[in-house]
Scaffold this motif. Structure first.
Motif, PDB file in Angstrom:
ATOM      1  N   ASN A  27      10.677  -1.683   7.497  1.00 53.54           N
ATOM      2  CA  ASN A  27      10.535  -0.703   8.575  1.00 53.54           C
ATOM      3  C   ASN A  27      10.313   0.710   8.060  1.00 53.54           C
ATOM      4  O   ASN A  27      10.421   1.670   8.819  1.00 53.54           O
ATOM      5  N   THR A  28       9.973   0.842   6.772  1.00 53.01           N
ATOM      6  CA  THR A  28       9.647   2.167   6.241  1.00 53.01           C
ATOM      7  C   THR A  28       8.256   2.568   6.708  1.00 53.01           C
ATOM      8  O   THR A  28       7.407   1.700   6.990  1.00 53.01           O
ATOM      9  N   PRO A  29       7.994   3.862   6.796  1.00 53.05           N
ATOM     10  CA  PRO A  29       6.668   4.307   7.264  1.00 53.05           C
ATOM     11  C   PRO A  29       5.496   3.735   6.471  1.00 53.05           C
ATOM     12  O   PRO A  29       4.501   3.312   7.065  1.00 53.05           O
ATOM     13  N   ASN A  30       5.596   3.686   5.155  1.00 56.07           N
ATOM     14  CA  ASN A  30       4.470   3.176   4.359  1.00 56.07           C
ATOM     15  C   ASN A  30       4.282   1.674   4.515  1.00 56.07           C
ATOM     16  O   ASN A  30       3.159   1.188   4.489  1.00 56.07           O
ATOM     17  N   ASP A  89      -8.639 -17.095  -2.604  1.00 55.45           N
ATOM     18  CA  ASP A  89      -8.668 -18.092  -3.677  1.00 55.45           C
ATOM     19  C   ASP A  89      -7.574 -17.904  -4.720  1.00 55.45           C
ATOM     20  O   ASP A  89      -7.072 -18.876  -5.278  1.00 55.45           O
ATOM     21  N   ASP A  90      -7.233 -16.651  -5.016  1.00 57.15           N
ATOM     22  CA  ASP A  90      -6.313 -16.362  -6.113  1.00 57.15           C
ATOM     23  C   ASP A  90      -5.036 -15.711  -5.599  1.00 57.15           C
ATOM     24  O   ASP A  90      -5.039 -15.085  -4.541  1.00 57.15           O
ATOM     25  N   PRO A  91      -3.944 -15.815  -6.373  1.00 52.14           N
ATOM     26  CA  PRO A  91      -2.726 -15.096  -6.010  1.00 52.14           C
ATOM     27  C   PRO A  91      -2.987 -13.588  -6.043  1.00 52.14           C
ATOM     28  O   PRO A  91      -3.776 -13.106  -6.857  1.00 52.14           O
ATOM     29  N   ASP A  92      -2.303 -12.869  -5.143  1.00 53.76           N
ATOM     30  CA  ASP A  92      -2.470 -11.419  -5.189  1.00 53.76           C
ATOM     31  C   ASP A  92      -1.140 -10.741  -5.449  1.00 53.76           C
ATOM     32  O   ASP A  92      -0.083 -11.234  -5.075  1.00 53.76           O
ATOM     33  N   ILE A  93      -1.233  -9.623  -6.150  1.00 55.71           N
ATOM     34  CA  ILE A  93      -0.048  -8.856  -6.507  1.00 55.71           C
ATOM     35  C   ILE A  93       0.239  -7.881  -5.374  1.00 55.71           C
ATOM     36  O   ILE A  93      -0.676  -7.303  -4.784  1.00 55.71           O
ATOM     37  N   GLY A  94       1.520  -7.744  -5.071  1.00 52.25           N
ATOM     38  CA  GLY A  94       1.938  -6.833  -4.025  1.00 52.25           C
ATOM     39  C   GLY A  94       3.193  -6.097  -4.435  1.00 52.25           C
ATOM     40  O   GLY A  94       3.977  -6.587  -5.252  1.00 52.25           O
ATOM     41  N   PHE A  95       3.377  -4.926  -3.856  1.00 48.96           N
ATOM     42  CA  PHE A  95       4.542  -4.102  -4.180  1.00 48.96           C
ATOM     43  C   PHE A  95       4.797  -3.132  -3.041  1.00 48.96           C
ATOM     44  O   PHE A  95       3.879  -2.734  -2.326  1.00 48.96           O
ATOM     45  N   ALA A  96       6.057  -2.773  -2.864  1.00 50.89           N
ATOM     46  CA  ALA A  96       6.463  -1.766  -1.890  1.00 50.89           C
ATOM     47  C   ALA A  96       7.852  -1.280  -2.297  1.00 50.89           C
ATOM     48  O   ALA A  96       8.688  -2.068  -2.747  1.00 50.89           O
ATOM     49  N   PHE A  97       8.082   0.013  -2.118  1.00 50.91           N
ATOM     50  CA  PHE A  97       9.358   0.612  -2.499  1.00 50.91           C
ATOM     51  C   PHE A  97       9.880   1.487  -1.376  1.00 50.91           C
ATOM     52  O   PHE A  97       9.104   2.010  -0.572  1.00 50.91           O
ATOM     53  N   LEU A  98      11.196   1.620  -1.336  1.00 55.56           N
ATOM     54  CA  LEU A  98      11.803   2.534  -0.379  1.00 55.56           C
ATOM     55  C   LEU A  98      11.279   3.939  -0.664  1.00 55.56           C
ATOM     56  O   LEU A  98      11.024   4.285  -1.828  1.00 55.56           O
TER      57      LEU A  98
END
Length: 173
Positions: A27-30, A89-98
């Motif tokens: 629920n963070t803005p980004n 087709d391929d795995p994707d990298i994801g990231f999110a931080f407070l």
């Protein structure tokens, strides 16, 4: 369960005890702006998200989004890991931080470690990432990690256009 560590960070599987953190992060803005509203507005919904998202991915693929915490005090900072979408087709990298932990190099440090893990432990040959054109911080980070623009795509059920970046992995990461 700890998956990997860097100098400052520990990446581990997301557990039910992480529901308050997941509720806050999603629920963070980004997160809402760049990843999307997942409708997670209660601890119960956060627990469902954990079961149907990260934990299901661990069981099905052997990877998923992992909780990123400071090694010295185990404080949850964000998530980083690999996702396997049915439509890509391929795995994707994801990231999110407070928000209070953005801009400190944590996304780069954890993502770089995840790419190494993907190449050496998971033996993946290729990683992709998707983001929006307006998310310049994410695009810059993905470029620093060696991912390059490949094409623009629209995911099923979405109107928004995404940028797809890719990188062939090698053990020399």
């Amino acid at each position: 369960m700890v998956i990997l560590q860097t100098n400052r960070l520990t990446l581990s599987t997301v557990s039910m005890e992480d529901a308050p953190f997941i509720l806050e992060l999603l629920n963070t803005p980004n997160w809402l702006r760049y990843i999307g509203d997942r409708g997670i507005f209660s601890l119960e919904r956060a627990e469902d998200y954990i079961q149907q998202g990260p934990q299901k991915s661990y069981a099905q693929f052997g990877f998923g989004l992992w909780r990123v915490a400071r090694t010295d005090d185990n404080l949850s900072l964000g998530v980083c890991g690999l996702l396997k979408r049915d439509t890509l087709d391929d795995p994707d990298i994801g990231f999110a931080f407070l928000p209070e932990y953005e801009g400190q190099g944590l996304a780069f440090e954890s993502s770089h470690a995840v790419l190494n893990y993907a190449a050496t432990t998971l033996k993946l040959k290729r990683i992709i990432a998707i983001t929006t054109e307006e998310n310049q911080r994410s695009l810059n980070l993905l470029n620093r990690l060696g991912l390059s623009f490949e094409k623009k795509i629209t995911l099923p059920g979405q109107l928004q256009e995404f940028i797809l970046l890719g990188k062939n992995l090698s053990v020399e990461e």
